[in-house]
Design an enzyme around this catalytic site. Structure first.
Site, PDB file in Angstrom:
ATOM      1  N   PRO A   1       0.847  -1.201   0.000  1.00  0.00           N
ATOM      2  CA  PRO A   1       0.000   0.000   0.000  1.00  0.00           C
ATOM      3  C   PRO A   1       0.876   1.242   0.000  1.00  0.00           C
ATOM      4  O   PRO A   1       1.832   1.326   0.768  1.00  0.00           O
ATOM      5  CB  PRO A   1      -0.790  -0.119   1.312  1.00  0.00           C
ATOM      6  CG  PRO A   1       0.039  -0.995   2.193  1.00  0.00           C
ATOM      7  CD  PRO A   1       0.744  -1.950   1.268  1.00  0.00           C
ATOM      8  N   MET A   2       0.578   2.178  -0.885  1.00  0.00           N
ATOM      9  CA  MET A   2       1.325   3.440  -0.910  1.00  0.00           C
ATOM     10  C   MET A   2       0.377   4.578  -1.253  1.00  0.00           C
ATOM     11  O   MET A   2      -0.229   4.578  -2.328  1.00  0.00           O
ATOM     12  CB  MET A   2       2.447   3.395  -1.952  1.00  0.00           C
ATOM     13  CG  MET A   2       3.690   2.657  -1.497  1.00  0.00           C
ATOM     14  SD  MET A   2       4.976   2.731  -2.754  1.00  0.00           S
ATOM     15  CE  MET A   2       4.474   1.409  -3.843  1.00  0.00           C
TER      16      MET A   2
ATOM     17  N   GLN B   1      -6.760  -1.330   1.524  1.00  0.00           N
ATOM     18  CA  GLN B   1      -6.235  -1.020   2.861  1.00  0.00           C
ATOM     19  C   GLN B   1      -7.044   0.093   3.501  1.00  0.00           C
ATOM     20  O   GLN B   1      -7.180   1.188   2.951  1.00  0.00           O
ATOM     21  CB  GLN B   1      -4.769  -0.608   2.836  1.00  0.00           C
ATOM     22  CG  GLN B   1      -4.274  -0.452   4.277  1.00  0.00           C
ATOM     23  CD  GLN B   1      -2.858   0.045   4.400  1.00  0.00           C
ATOM     24  OE1 GLN B   1      -2.537   1.141   3.945  1.00  0.00           O
ATOM     25  NE2 GLN B   1      -2.006  -0.743   5.026  1.00  0.00           N
TER      26      GLN B   1
ATOM     27  N   CYS C   1       1.117   2.986  10.012  1.00  0.00           N
ATOM     28  CA  CYS C   1       1.397   4.308   9.480  1.00  0.00           C
ATOM     29  C   CYS C   1       1.786   5.291  10.580  1.00  0.00           C
ATOM     30  O   CYS C   1       1.009   5.535  11.491  1.00  0.00           O
ATOM     31  CB  CYS C   1       0.178   4.845   8.736  1.00  0.00           C
ATOM     32  SG  CYS C   1       0.520   6.441   8.016  1.00  0.00           S
TER      33      CYS C   1
ATOM     34  N   LYS D   1      -1.448  -4.792   8.525  1.00  0.00           N
ATOM     35  CA  LYS D   1      -0.047  -4.474   8.243  1.00  0.00           C
ATOM     36  C   LYS D   1       0.502  -3.703   9.437  1.00  0.00           C
ATOM     37  O   LYS D   1      -0.049  -2.667   9.816  1.00  0.00           O
ATOM     38  CB  LYS D   1       0.055  -3.642   6.968  1.00  0.00           C
ATOM     39  CG  LYS D   1       1.468  -3.204   6.616  1.00  0.00           C
ATOM     40  CD  LYS D   1       1.535  -2.701   5.186  1.00  0.00           C
ATOM     41  CE  LYS D   1       2.892  -2.118   4.849  1.00  0.00           C
ATOM     42  NZ  LYS D   1       3.081  -0.757   5.384  1.00  0.00           N
TER      43      LYS D   1
ATOM     44  N   GLY E   1       9.691  -4.099   3.890  1.00  0.00           N
ATOM     45  CA  GLY E   1      10.749  -3.216   4.378  1.00  0.00           C
ATOM     46  C   GLY E   1      12.085  -3.462   3.702  1.00  0.00           C
ATOM     47  O   GLY E   1      13.099  -2.883   4.083  1.00  0.00           O
ATOM     48  N   GLY E   2      12.091  -4.285   2.671  1.00  0.00           N
ATOM     49  CA  GLY E   2      13.360  -4.693   2.069  1.00  0.00           C
ATOM     50  C   GLY E   2      13.837  -3.867   0.883  1.00  0.00           C
ATOM     51  O   GLY E   2      14.886  -4.164   0.297  1.00  0.00           O
TER      52      GLY E   2
ATOM     53  N   ALA F   1       7.341  -1.924  -1.585  1.00  0.00           N
ATOM     54  CA  ALA F   1       6.826  -0.559  -1.769  1.00  0.00           C
ATOM     55  C   ALA F   1       7.766   0.251  -2.659  1.00  0.00           C
ATOM     56  O   ALA F   1       7.557   0.362  -3.871  1.00  0.00           O
ATOM     57  CB  ALA F   1       6.620   0.125  -0.415  1.00  0.00           C
TER      58      ALA F   1
HETATM   59  C1  LIG Z   1       5.080   6.807  -1.027  1.00  0.00           C
HETATM   60  C2  LIG Z   1       4.768   5.847   0.073  1.00  0.00           C
HETATM   61  C3  LIG Z   1       3.464   5.757   0.563  1.00  0.00           C
HETATM   62  C4  LIG Z   1       3.139   4.835   1.561  1.00  0.00           C
HETATM   63  N1  LIG Z   1       1.834   4.709   1.957  1.00  0.00           N
HETATM   64  C5  LIG Z   1       1.486   3.696   2.813  1.00  0.00           C
HETATM   65  C6  LIG Z   1       0.125   3.396   3.089  1.00  0.00           C
HETATM   66  O1  LIG Z   1      -0.793   4.038   2.570  1.00  0.00           O
HETATM   67  N2  LIG Z   1      -0.155   2.393   3.954  1.00  0.00           N
HETATM   68  C7  LIG Z   1       0.828   1.652   4.531  1.00  0.00           C
HETATM   69  O2  LIG Z   1       0.528   0.728   5.297  1.00  0.00           O
HETATM   70  N3  LIG Z   1       2.126   1.892   4.282  1.00  0.00           N
HETATM   71  C8  LIG Z   1       2.469   2.896   3.417  1.00  0.00           C
HETATM   72  N4  LIG Z   1       3.795   3.091   3.102  1.00  0.00           N
HETATM   73  C9  LIG Z   1       4.812   2.189   3.668  1.00  0.00           C
HETATM   74  C10 LIG Z   1       5.097   1.043   2.708  1.00  0.00           C
HETATM   75  O3  LIG Z   1       3.942   0.261   2.454  1.00  0.00           O
HETATM   76  C11 LIG Z   1       6.182   0.113   3.266  1.00  0.00           C
HETATM   77  O4  LIG Z   1       5.759  -0.403   4.495  1.00  0.00           O
HETATM   78  C12 LIG Z   1       7.519   0.806   3.456  1.00  0.00           C
HETATM   79  O5  LIG Z   1       7.813   1.677   2.389  1.00  0.00           O
HETATM   80  C13 LIG Z   1       8.629  -0.213   3.583  1.00  0.00           C
HETATM   81  O6  LIG Z   1       8.685  -1.076   2.456  1.00  0.00           O
HETATM   82  P1  LIG Z   1       9.782  -0.924   1.291  1.00  0.00           P
HETATM   83  O7  LIG Z   1      11.117  -1.097   1.924  1.00  0.00           O
HETATM   84  O8  LIG Z   1       9.483  -1.968   0.291  1.00  0.00           O
HETATM   85  O9  LIG Z   1       9.642   0.463   0.737  1.00  0.00           O
HETATM   86  C14 LIG Z   1       4.141   4.022   2.118  1.00  0.00           C
HETATM   87  C15 LIG Z   1       5.441   4.146   1.652  1.00  0.00           C
HETATM   88  C16 LIG Z   1       5.765   5.019   0.634  1.00  0.00           C
HETATM   89  C17 LIG Z   1       7.184   5.083   0.131  1.00  0.00           C
END
Ligand SMILES: Cc1cc2nc3c(=O)[nH]c(=O)nc-3n(C[C@H](O)[C@H](O)[C@H](O)COP(=O)(O)O)c2cc1C
Ligand SMILES: *[C@@H]1O[C@H](CO)[C@@H](O)[C@H](O)[C@H]1NC(C)=O
Length: 462
Positions: free
Chosen positions: A21-22, A91, A120, A159, A219-220, A245
């Site tokens: 989710p982003m 989400q 979040c 999450k 988180g990877g 993400a």
């Molecule tokens: C632009 C952006 C928006 C995000 N929005 C959400 C969100 O809406 N809900 C959520 O649970 N996490 C959100 N996250 C966190 C990501 O889902 C993820 O947990 C975090 O970036 C770590 O994963 P990664 O290392 O693959 O980036 C967001 C992250 C980014 C970079």
């Protein structure tokens, strides 16, 4: 659209590669792109429960989508389509079991699963008791999840982020798992840790070994640059599935089982979907910006930053013909863009308005998606701000006051006139233009300008 009553395969979370989710990134075009490239499951951006509750559900026969449209301002809050129905997880941001269940029931037939966001750390979420605030209230969170599990026919997940101590994290996971959720996604950083901190892969591993439901490792991205890295992350964490993400935000072709694609190809594939699904220009621009990243400084990037409409964005990648043809096709079929649902009412005034609160108070602002096209105005006095100032003078109102917020390199304004707020949801590239856009919206609402003329001139965007 397939009939909602048809039996549907139940979503399985084990052994999957998932788009995380982003916010603002995880809208329909990016989700479909991820699926096209090979993602198994895609999560929506976090959608706040009360925002969804204020929506009407519309089947859009022209776009072949299901739209959840905000009754108060006509914006599309959630757009989905048959192609993703069995693989999209919505989400939710919520701090209330009753509200969460009501929203989930509302969308149940259009999505494959519901996820509760408990990770979040944004101020807005935590103050509202949502997101990471729930990490500190495992019993409440577990109650909310149980309510969803029992009240829905589709699977439920949550999450979370890890807690500073391993024992506490495992205990939290046990409590949450006892609610009957189908899987749990875990970001291996604590609330206070930032993306540059190392992901606690060893904690993910402990959780995966501890729980019987699928654990989705997250988180990877710092270590995920190519396909093999996804599998290494999975191996390191012993998790059943991986959720990505940032690596996907930057280079969605990470989901491909074969070679990754050049940036230009990814952008073009993305833009085609953005056009096909009438994605808003501001959201499209934001997503492309996050693919381009440093290249925004290049000549092409600078040209891109000048753009305001979907057609202009497409032009940078020589896709303006495609955009025009598609828009024309939709128009012929009778698609009016988002203004099919007229805003229900003008906003109620709440006094003042700080920049920080602009977004959170959006319900009080009458919004339209209005771009300010500088070349349509040949002298200072015809500019929307000048016209609005003249209107207030001749109607003996206080002069308009503007509040502007900016994100990255984009701006939006709200103008306060005669006790009401007006704003454009279009992100402009500078403060001046954002103010002009808000003034345009206000002039429309006051009846000084006919919205029809704005549609014709291309200011008012579908
Ligand atoms: C632009 C952006 C928006 C995000 N929005 C959400 C969100 O809406 N809900 C959520 O649970 N996490 C959100 N996250 C966190 C990501 O889902 C993820 O947990 C975090 O970036 C770590 O994963 P990664 O290392 O693959 O980036 C967001 C992250 C980014 C970079
Ligand atoms: C994706 O990664 C590949 C391989 O590193 C690279 O060649 C390509 O330009 C990247 N695409 C994007 C959109 O960044």
């Amino acid at each position: 659209m397939t009939a909602a009553s048809e039996p549907r395969p139940r979503l399985v979370y084990a052994d999957k590669i998932i788009l995380a989710p982003m916010v603002r990134i995880g809208t329909l075009p990016m989700r479909l792109l991820a699926l096209d490239y090979g993602a198994d499951i895609v999560y929506t951006e976090e959608l706040i429960d009360w925002k969804l509750l204020r929506c009407v559900r519309r089947e859009n026969d022209v776009l072949k989508t299901v739209d959840y449209i905000d009754k108060t301002d006509g914006t599309v809050v959630f757009r989905t389509c048959a192609r993703e129905r069995d693989r999209v997880v919505l989400q939710l941001g919520s701090c209330d079991a009753g509200r969460a269940l009501r929203v989930a029931r509302l969308v149940e037939s259009d999505v494959a699963g519901i996820d509760l966001n408990m990770g979040c750390p944004r101020r807005f979420s935590v103050l509202g008791g949502m997101g990471a605030a729930l990490l500190g209230q495992p019993e409440k969170a577990s109650g909310m999840l149980r309510g969803l599990v029992e009240g829905l026919s589709i699977p439920v997940t949550c999450k979370i982020r890890v807690l500073p101590s391993l024992e506490a994290t495992l205990e939290l996971c046990d409590t949450l798992a006892s609610s009957g959720i189908a899987a749990i996604a875990v970001h291996g950083r604590t609330i206070d840790e930032r993306p540059q901190h190392a992901n606690r892969n060893y904690v993910l591993k402990k959780i995966a070994e501890h729980l019987s439901i699928p654990v989705i490792a997250n988180g990877g991205s710092k270590e995920i640059e190519k396909r093999e890295d996804i599998f290494r992350f999975k191996q390191d964490t012993h998790c059943s599935s991986v959720m990505i993400a940032r690596s996907a935000e930057w280079n969605c072709s990470i989901f491909r089982s074969t070679e990754m694609l050049p940036m230009e190809q990814v952008i073009r594939d993305y833009l085609k979907l953005a056009v096909d699904y009438d994605n808003s220009p501001s959201n499209t621009k934001y997503c492309v910006q996050n693919i381009l990243r440093e290249l925004q400084e290049s000549p092409l990037g600078k040209r891109f930053l000048e753009t305001q409409t979907l057609e202009q964005i497409c032009e940078v990648w020589s896709m303006d013909n495609y955009c025009r043809a598609k828009t024309q096709e939709y128009r012929v079929k009778g698609f009016q863009g988002r203004f099919e649902v007229a805003p229900e009412r003008l906003g109620i005034l709440s006094s003042g308005g700080s920049k920080r609160k602009l977004e959170e108070e959006a319900e009080d602002v009458q919004l339209m998606c209005c771009a300010f096209l500088r070349n349509k105005y040949n002298d200072e006095s015809s500019l929307p701000k000048s016209r609005l100032a003249r209107w207030t003078e001749s109607n003996r109102k206080k002069l308009p006051s503007y509040v502007t917020i900016h994100e990255e390199k984009l701006f939006r304004s709200v103008v306060l006139v005669d006790g009401r707020k007006y704003g454009s949801s279009f992100w402009e590239k500078n403060k001046k233009w954002a103010e002009q856009g808000a003034a345009l919206v206000c002039l429309c609402a006051l009846g000084v300008i006919d919205p029809e003329t704005l549609t014709k001139s291309g200011n008012l965007l579908a």
